[in-house]
Design an enzyme around this catalytic site. Structure first.
Site, PDB file in Angstrom:
ATOM      1  N   LYS A 173       2.775  10.338  -1.265  1.00  0.00           N
ATOM      2  CA  LYS A 173       3.056   9.872   0.096  1.00  0.00           C
ATOM      3  C   LYS A 173       3.220  11.011   1.075  1.00  0.00           C
ATOM      4  O   LYS A 173       2.780  10.931   2.216  1.00  0.00           O
ATOM      5  CB  LYS A 173       4.332   9.009   0.113  1.00  0.00           C
ATOM      6  CG  LYS A 173       4.104   7.576  -0.307  1.00  0.00           C
ATOM      7  CD  LYS A 173       5.210   6.722   0.287  1.00  0.00           C
ATOM      8  CE  LYS A 173       5.022   5.248  -0.039  1.00  0.00           C
ATOM      9  NZ  LYS A 173       6.149   4.447   0.462  1.00  0.00           N
ATOM     10  N   LYS A 232      -4.344   1.488  -6.730  1.00  0.00           N
ATOM     11  CA  LYS A 232      -3.392   0.378  -6.781  1.00  0.00           C
ATOM     12  C   LYS A 232      -3.563  -0.551  -5.578  1.00  0.00           C
ATOM     13  O   LYS A 232      -3.791  -0.077  -4.463  1.00  0.00           O
ATOM     14  CB  LYS A 232      -1.975   0.983  -6.777  1.00  0.00           C
ATOM     15  CG  LYS A 232      -0.865   0.033  -7.049  1.00  0.00           C
ATOM     16  CD  LYS A 232       0.490   0.729  -6.948  1.00  0.00           C
ATOM     17  CE  LYS A 232       0.871   1.031  -5.518  1.00  0.00           C
ATOM     18  NZ  LYS A 232       2.297   1.344  -5.317  1.00  0.00           N
ATOM     19  N   LYS A 247       0.179  -2.803   0.019  1.00  0.00           N
ATOM     20  CA  LYS A 247       0.290  -3.361   1.368  1.00  0.00           C
ATOM     21  C   LYS A 247      -0.064  -2.322   2.417  1.00  0.00           C
ATOM     22  O   LYS A 247      -0.327  -2.660   3.564  1.00  0.00           O
ATOM     23  CB  LYS A 247       1.669  -3.968   1.616  1.00  0.00           C
ATOM     24  CG  LYS A 247       2.855  -3.161   1.197  1.00  0.00           C
ATOM     25  CD  LYS A 247       4.131  -4.032   1.239  1.00  0.00           C
ATOM     26  CE  LYS A 247       5.184  -3.520   0.295  1.00  0.00           C
ATOM     27  NZ  LYS A 247       6.198  -4.458  -0.077  1.00  0.00           N
TER      28      LYS A 247
HETATM   29  P1  AMP Z   1       6.927  -2.178  -3.109  1.00  0.00           P
HETATM   30  O1  AMP Z   1       5.974  -3.057  -2.398  1.00  0.00           O
HETATM   31  O2  AMP Z   1       6.406  -0.779  -3.253  1.00  0.00           O
HETATM   32  O3  AMP Z   1       8.317  -2.268  -2.613  1.00  0.00           O
HETATM   33  O4  AMP Z   1       6.953  -2.734  -4.594  1.00  0.00           O
HETATM   34  C1  AMP Z   1       7.800  -3.804  -4.981  1.00  0.00           C
HETATM   35  C2  AMP Z   1       7.561  -4.158  -6.435  1.00  0.00           C
HETATM   36  O5  AMP Z   1       6.202  -4.603  -6.622  1.00  0.00           O
HETATM   37  C3  AMP Z   1       7.754  -3.002  -7.410  1.00  0.00           C
HETATM   38  O6  AMP Z   1       8.337  -3.492  -8.606  1.00  0.00           O
HETATM   39  C4  AMP Z   1       6.364  -2.517  -7.660  1.00  0.00           C
HETATM   40  O7  AMP Z   1       6.220  -1.878  -8.888  1.00  0.00           O
HETATM   41  C5  AMP Z   1       5.585  -3.821  -7.620  1.00  0.00           C
HETATM   42  N1  AMP Z   1       4.186  -3.589  -7.230  1.00  0.00           N
HETATM   43  C6  AMP Z   1       3.735  -3.107  -6.040  1.00  0.00           C
HETATM   44  N2  AMP Z   1       2.395  -3.017  -6.030  1.00  0.00           N
HETATM   45  C7  AMP Z   1       1.987  -3.425  -7.259  1.00  0.00           C
HETATM   46  C8  AMP Z   1       0.703  -3.556  -7.884  1.00  0.00           C
HETATM   47  N3  AMP Z   1      -0.421  -3.239  -7.237  1.00  0.00           N
HETATM   48  N4  AMP Z   1       0.658  -4.017  -9.150  1.00  0.00           N
HETATM   49  C9  AMP Z   1       1.793  -4.361  -9.822  1.00  0.00           C
HETATM   50  N5  AMP Z   1       3.028  -4.253  -9.291  1.00  0.00           N
HETATM   51  C10 AMP Z   1       3.132  -3.797  -8.032  1.00  0.00           C
END
Ligand code: AMP
Ligand code: TRP
Length: 340
Positions: A118, A201, A204
């Site tokens: 990041k 990956k 968002k």
């Molecule tokens: P975040 O959106 O970064 O706050 O992620 C929230 C949760 O979603 C965390 O447990 C991440 O590991 C999971 N997560 C985010 N993106 C992915 C993805 N592409 N595949 C699987 N899990 C995800």
């Protein structure tokens, strides 16, 4: 090993820094619901303090926090059975986060791959909060003495750091106070990949909306994104080994398995020899049948923002009742005078 003196308790969080994706749903949210339904105590948090490690428009941040709360409930989180709240309403997180900033080492933080990704080559311009973020994340978990943390694969390193912080704190102060947590990274979709590039990956923050399925997408959009997802010209093989070196195909198989509550092995067995002309429409139908009811329910909940705020406030009060005494004991262990 978690010391037996800690009762099982689950904590996890999601950043409200944009709309939630299919990756969040399969890697995290769907698993959160399963844990709640297993009858373990579950605490789920919209980590707004984490979100502002990168600048957020204040109006959008509030909206996105409500939208994420609606997504949790639409996916099956019941605020009567789980505690659901936004992080900034329980100040104990930030307070314990500071103490952990004094436990964690600069070297540990600089090794975090998410930080390196990041901040990139422009680390000088990144916020100090972005650097310290895993230490706040450890505080989120440990301020509840949580023992299990369901997350997607990308959070594994941060959970290892949380273990290191607990171990170092316990060692430095000669106590057995913080549990050494267990990461819970399970199921066929711990890492959902972009629909445009099977080596990246699904996120968002990806500039291309075609790369992801958003929980707010309508049925036509979901079907169209799956139809256009990048694939290769080969039919599906009859075993998982045949998907080696085919990241896009593997990703769609994993997504299918996770949505169907099945396994990648079973999906490959079912579709062996079929091309994407058959598989993609089947996946689109499955995705729409699982996701459309969630997005419909989210819309209904979003029509009452005050109702969502009330639920978050109530969750925060219940979270605070657990966190405050643990923070107080921590301050005592560290040597702070407590005289008011
Ligand atoms: P975040 O959106 O970064 O706050 O992620 C929230 C949760 O979603 C965390 O447990 C991440 O590991 C999971 N997560 C985010 N993106 C992915 C993805 N592409 N595949 C699987 N899990 C995800
Ligand atoms: N860092 C996590 C993410 O970006 C979100 C998060 C913050 C979290 N605090 C947490 C996840 C505590 C689990 C437990 O996905």
């Amino acid at each position: 090993m978690t010391a037996p003196k800690f009762t099982p308790r689950i904590f996890s969080g999601i950043q409200p820094s944009g709309g939630l994706t299919l990756g969040n749903y399969l890697g995290a949210l769907k698993r959160f619901v399963e844990k709640q339904d297993e009858g373990i105590e579950t605490i789920y948090c919209l980590v707004d303090l984490h979100a502002i490690t990168v600048w957020q428009d204040p109006v959008r941040l509030r909206e996105q926090t409500r939208e994420a709360a609606a997504a949790f409930m639409a996916a099956g989180i019941d605020p009567a059975r789980s505690i659901l709240f936004n992080q900034s309403q329980v100040s104990a997180h930030a307070e314990l986060g500071w103490i952990f900033n004094c436990v964690a080492r600069m070297g540990w933080m600089s090794r975090m791959t998410q930080w390196k990704d990041k901040a990139g080559r422009n680390a000088e311009a990144a916020s100090l909060g972005l650097f310290a973020y895993p230490s706040l994340m450890a505080a989120d978990i440990l301020v509840y003495h949580a023992t299990m943390v369901p997350v997607g694969e990308d959070q594994k390193q941060h959970l290892e750091l949380c273990r290191d912080i607990a171990i170092k704190f316990n060692h430095d102060y000669g106590v057995d106070f913080f549990p050494v947590i267990e990461p819970v990274i399970e199921g066929p979709a711990t890492r959902v990949m972009s629909l445009r590039d099977g080596t990246r990956k699904m996120s968002k923050s990806d500039p291309s909306d075609q790369s992801r399925i958003n929980l707010t997408d309508d049925a036509d959009t979901i079907a169209q994104k799956i139809r256009k997802a990048r694939t290769d010209p080969e039919p599906l093989p009859d075993s998982l080994e045949g998907l080696a070196g085919r990241p896009e195909a593997r990703n769609l198989v994993n997504i299918y398995a996770a949505l169907a509550g099945s396994t990648p092995e079973a999906v490959v067995a079912e579709f062996a020899g079929r091309g994407f002309g058959t598989f993609k429409p089947a996946l689109a139908d499955l995705a729409v049948s699982r996701l459309a009811p969630i997005s419909r329910e989210m819309k209904r909940l979003m029509a009452d923002p005050a109702g969502i705020d009330r639920i978050l406030g109530d969750g925060a009060a219940r979270a605070e009742a657990i966190a405050r005494p643990i923070l107080e004991r921590t301050l005592d262990i560290v040597g702070m005078i407590r005289s008011r």
